[in-house]
Design a protein around this motif. Sequence first.
Motif, PDB file in Angstrom:
ATOM      1  N   VAL A 612       0.835  -1.201   0.000  1.00  0.00           N
ATOM      2  CA  VAL A 612       0.000   0.000   0.000  1.00  0.00           C
ATOM      3  C   VAL A 612       0.867   1.248   0.000  1.00  0.00           C
ATOM      4  O   VAL A 612       0.581   2.232  -0.695  1.00  0.00           O
ATOM      5  N   ARG A 613       1.954   1.229   0.764  1.00  0.00           N
ATOM      6  CA  ARG A 613       2.800   2.401   0.916  1.00  0.00           C
ATOM      7  C   ARG A 613       3.513   2.757  -0.394  1.00  0.00           C
ATOM      8  O   ARG A 613       3.667   3.940  -0.736  1.00  0.00           O
ATOM      9  N   ALA A 724      -5.670   4.726   0.522  1.00  0.00           N
ATOM     10  CA  ALA A 724      -4.716   5.073   1.572  1.00  0.00           C
ATOM     11  C   ALA A 724      -4.877   6.532   1.999  1.00  0.00           C
ATOM     12  O   ALA A 724      -4.853   6.852   3.204  1.00  0.00           O
ATOM     13  N   LYS A 725      -5.034   7.435   1.026  1.00  0.00           N
ATOM     14  CA  LYS A 725      -5.227   8.841   1.365  1.00  0.00           C
ATOM     15  C   LYS A 725      -6.533   9.043   2.126  1.00  0.00           C
ATOM     16  O   LYS A 725      -6.589   9.838   3.078  1.00  0.00           O
ATOM     17  N   ALA A 726      -7.605   8.323   1.728  1.00  0.00           N
ATOM     18  CA  ALA A 726      -8.876   8.442   2.431  1.00  0.00           C
ATOM     19  C   ALA A 726      -8.727   7.993   3.875  1.00  0.00           C
ATOM     20  O   ALA A 726      -9.230   8.642   4.801  1.00  0.00           O
ATOM     21  N   ARG A 782      -9.473  -9.871  -3.236  1.00  0.00           N
ATOM     22  CA  ARG A 782      -8.034 -10.010  -3.004  1.00  0.00           C
ATOM     23  C   ARG A 782      -7.342  -8.646  -2.957  1.00  0.00           C
ATOM     24  O   ARG A 782      -6.419  -8.429  -2.168  1.00  0.00           O
ATOM     25  N   PHE A 783      -7.804  -7.724  -3.795  1.00  0.00           N
ATOM     26  CA  PHE A 783      -7.241  -6.373  -3.790  1.00  0.00           C
ATOM     27  C   PHE A 783      -7.455  -5.702  -2.432  1.00  0.00           C
ATOM     28  O   PHE A 783      -6.542  -5.073  -1.873  1.00  0.00           O
ATOM     29  N   LYS A 784      -8.653  -5.844  -1.874  1.00  0.00           N
ATOM     30  CA  LYS A 784      -8.937  -5.215  -0.591  1.00  0.00           C
ATOM     31  C   LYS A 784      -8.131  -5.846   0.542  1.00  0.00           C
ATOM     32  O   LYS A 784      -7.899  -5.216   1.581  1.00  0.00           O
ATOM     33  N   GLY A 785      -7.695  -7.074   0.346  1.00  0.00           N
ATOM     34  CA  GLY A 785      -6.888  -7.733   1.361  1.00  0.00           C
ATOM     35  C   GLY A 785      -5.553  -7.059   1.598  1.00  0.00           C
ATOM     36  O   GLY A 785      -4.906  -7.287   2.630  1.00  0.00           O
ATOM     37  N   LYS A 786      -5.105  -6.213   0.638  1.00  0.00           N
ATOM     38  CA  LYS A 786      -3.850  -5.488   0.817  1.00  0.00           C
ATOM     39  C   LYS A 786      -3.897  -4.575   2.031  1.00  0.00           C
ATOM     40  O   LYS A 786      -2.854  -4.246   2.613  1.00  0.00           O
ATOM     41  N   PHE A 787      -5.112  -4.141   2.397  1.00  0.00           N
ATOM     42  CA  PHE A 787      -5.247  -3.148   3.460  1.00  0.00           C
ATOM     43  C   PHE A 787      -5.444  -3.786   4.835  1.00  0.00           C
ATOM     44  O   PHE A 787      -5.869  -3.117   5.767  1.00  0.00           O
TER      45      PHE A 787
END
Length: 836
Positions: A612-613, A724-726, A782-787
Amino acid sequence: MSETAAPPLEERPPTRLGAVSSALRRYVRANPVAVCAAVLVIAAAAATGSLWNEDALVWGAGPLATFGSGRWWTLLTALVVPDSTIDAVSSVLLALTVLAYAERLLGSRRTAVLLFVIGFSGLLVGIGLHAAAWTLTDLRPVVAAEVPVLDPTTPLAGAVMAGTAFAPTLWRRRVRLIGFALLGMFALYAGDADSWYRLSAAVIGLLVGAVLARGRERRSWHRSSTRETRTLLALLVAVVGSGPIVALVSGGGRGPLSLVVEAYTQYDDEILSQCGSVASSVCDEQIALLMTRGAGPALLAIVPLVLLLVAAWGLRQGRRSAWVLATVVLVASAVLPIVSLLDGRLRIDPWVDGSGAEYVLWALATIVLPLVLAAALFVARARFPVRATRRAARTVAVALVVAFVACASTLFVVEAVGRRAFDREVSVLDLVGLTLRRFLPPAFAHPGGGGAFPHGGPALFAYQWIGVLFWAIVVAAILWLYRRARRPDAGDEAHYRELLRRGSDTLGFLGTWEGNRHWYSDDRECAVAYRLVGDVALAVADPLAPEGRRPEALRAFTDYCVEHDWTPAFYSIHSDTLDDLAALGWRHVPVGVETVMDLPGLTFAGKTWQKVRQPLTRAEREGYTAVWSRWNELSVAQASQVVAIDEEWVADRALPEMGFTLGSLDELRDRDVRLLLAVGPDDRIEAVTSWMPSWTDGVITGWTLDFMRRRTDGPNGMMEFLIAKAALELQQEGAVVLSLSGAPLADDPDEEADDDPAPLRALLRWLAEVLEPAYGFASLFRFKGKFRPRYRPLALAYRDPLELPAIGAAVGRAYLPDASRREMVALARTAWEGRR
C-alpha cells in the motif's frame, strides 16, 4: 506412437455414473429403514400379484376378514401388501421421501419399531371402529360394506406423524397441516376403510410422537398469526372444494360428508328411478340433464368446487378478492339446499327407513359446514387485506362483462338457428331462459318447469360448452387479478435519513438508494429499508433500531410482509442481526464479506504495509493529488471526466451494470456522499471513489467505499493511492471505521464453512466462478486484502427453504433489473469463456 500411461485409479476424475452411484450409497446408508420398507412393499406386491393388479384381498385385514374368518396374519400382511400397482408405486415413493425424512428425525432403530407398532395399532383401532359403526343401524348407509384393507401407507402415516414431533417448528406444522388435511379429506369424502385406517394410525403416531418428545427443548420459529390463519382457512376451503371431487372420482364416496356430492353431479339417478310413476318439473329437469350429459356439463357441474380451489389459492396469499369469492360460493352452496327444500325440489323424510343419521350428515355437509366456514372467513376478514389495483379490478370487470355478453349472444344465436334440434317448439323467451341457465351449474339452475334442450348438432355442442368457456375465462381472470396487488407507499425517505444520523452501521446508507422502500414501526423509531422485487421483500442491510429493540423490529417487519403476502428476506446483514433472526428460527447463507479498516493508530508503517505504501509514495512523488469533493461541487469539466471514466468502464465490458448494493453514477449525486478524486499534474482525473457516511449519536464516525472507477490507460496504483489517502485524512477528521464495502459471493478467510444447505452453498460457489470473468468479485476481494482489513461476514437470512428459489431469483433481478437480452447473452458468453 508414444503411449501415455493411464492415471492411477484414485486420481481419475469421477464419472457421472460414479457420482450417482456414490449418492445412492450415501442415501442407503442414511435411510436403511426407508429403503427396506420400499423393497419389502415391492417384493410383497410381486409375490402376491398385486403389482400387476391381480386380486390379493385374501391378504387384507378387516372385521370379517381378520376375526370373522380367523385370518389373524392379515394384521401383518395388510401392512406390506398393496392392493394395486398404483398403491405399490405411491407407497414406495412415500417410503423413499417422507418416511426417509422421518427416519432422519427419529433414528433408524426407532423408525423400524414405530412402523410396526403404530401400523399394527392403527389397523386394530380402525377395525374396531369399522365394526362398531356397522353395528349401528343409522350409520349403515354411510359405512362401506367390508372390503379387506391392503394399505402399506397406514404404517407410513403413523411413523411420519410420530417423526414430526422431532422436526423443526416450520416443518412440523407444515407436515401436520397438509398431512391431516389430505387424510381427513379422503376419510370424510371418499370414506373407504383404508382412509379411516390411515387416519387412525396417523392420530396414534401423533400421540406417540408427543410422548417421545416430551421434555425436549423446542426452538421457536416466528410465524405470525396472520399467516397461520390464512394457511388454515385456505386448507379448509381447499378440502371443501376438492373433497367432493375425490368422492366423485371414487365412485360417489361413502364418507360422512360424501352426501354433498349429489349437488355436483349432472343428474340424480334416484330421482330418475321415480319418474316412471311420478311426473313433475323436477323429473323433466333430470331427464334434460341425462340427455345432454357429457364432458362439458360434467365440468360445469363442478364449477363451484373449482372456484373454491381457486379461492383457497388466493386466501393463502391474503387476497381480498379470494375472500369475497370463497364467501359467496360457500353461502350460495349452503343456501341452495334450503331453497330447494322450501320450493319442493328436494324432499326428505329422514326417519322412515331407519337412516336418520344419513340425513343429519347430509345437512352437516351441505348446509352447516359451508355456513360455518363462511362465518369463519367473515370473522377473519381482516387477515385478507391484499387488494388488487383499481385499474386491474376495472379491467377484470370489463373483461368478464364482455365475455358474458359474447358467450351468451353466441349461445342464443346458435340455439335460435338450430331450433330444429329441439324436441318441441321453443319461443324466444324459452331461448333466453335456456341461455341464462347454461351459465349456472345444474344444482344452481331452477328451470321452474319442463326445460327444452337440443338433441344434437351445433346447438347441443354450444349448449354443453359455452358455459364452461365462460367459467374458464372467469378462473383465468381471477388468477390474473391475484398478481395485480396494490403496493403500499414507499415510505418517508427523509425520516429514514434522520434515523441513520441517530446511529447506523457501515452499510446502512444503502437504504437511501433509489428503488428502496422504507418500513417504520408504529412509533417510527425503528426502520427497515427493503427492495420489493415481485413478491419478495429484500431488506437491505441491518435494520435501524434503538438499542434492545432490533428483535422487535425484525418481528414487526416480518409481520408487515406476511400481511401483504410478501416473502421477507434480509440481505447483507451482519452477525448481530443474524443472531437475532437465528433466535427466531431463521436460516441463513453467506453472500459476501465486508472488509473493514479500523483507523485509530493506523500509520501504514512496516513491511506488511509495503504493497500500500509504495503506490501511495509513488503517486505523490509523480505529482498526483487526492481531492475531496461532492457531486454538486464538481466543475462541468470534472463531472464530464467522471462520466467518461464510468462510461469507459461499462463499455469495456459490454455487460449489464449491476445495481442493488453496487452503486453507480446515480448514487454519487447524493449530497451526503463524498467523492475522492485522483487528479494528475495536468488536472486530468485518473480515478474516482465515492464514500458513504455512517453515524453514531449524530456524529459521523465512519465511511464506506462504494463507487470505484479508474481510466483503463491511466497509471497503476491509483486505487491504492486513493484508499490510503482516504484512510489517513478521514482518520484526522475523527472517523474510526473505514469500510471497503462488501465483496459479493466471497468467503470469509477466517471462518469455516457454515451449516447452510449443501446444494445452495455449492450453487453460490458455482455462481461466483461464473461471474468472476465478468465482474471480478474475487479479484476485488483479493485487492482489498492489501489493506489488512477486519472481515465481517454478510449473510442472507430466510425463514423457509422452499422460498429460496424465489429469493434467489429476486436477488438476481435486483442486481440486474434492466439487463437487455443482448447484455445477458454477453454475460453468459464471458462467463463461459472464463471457465474454459
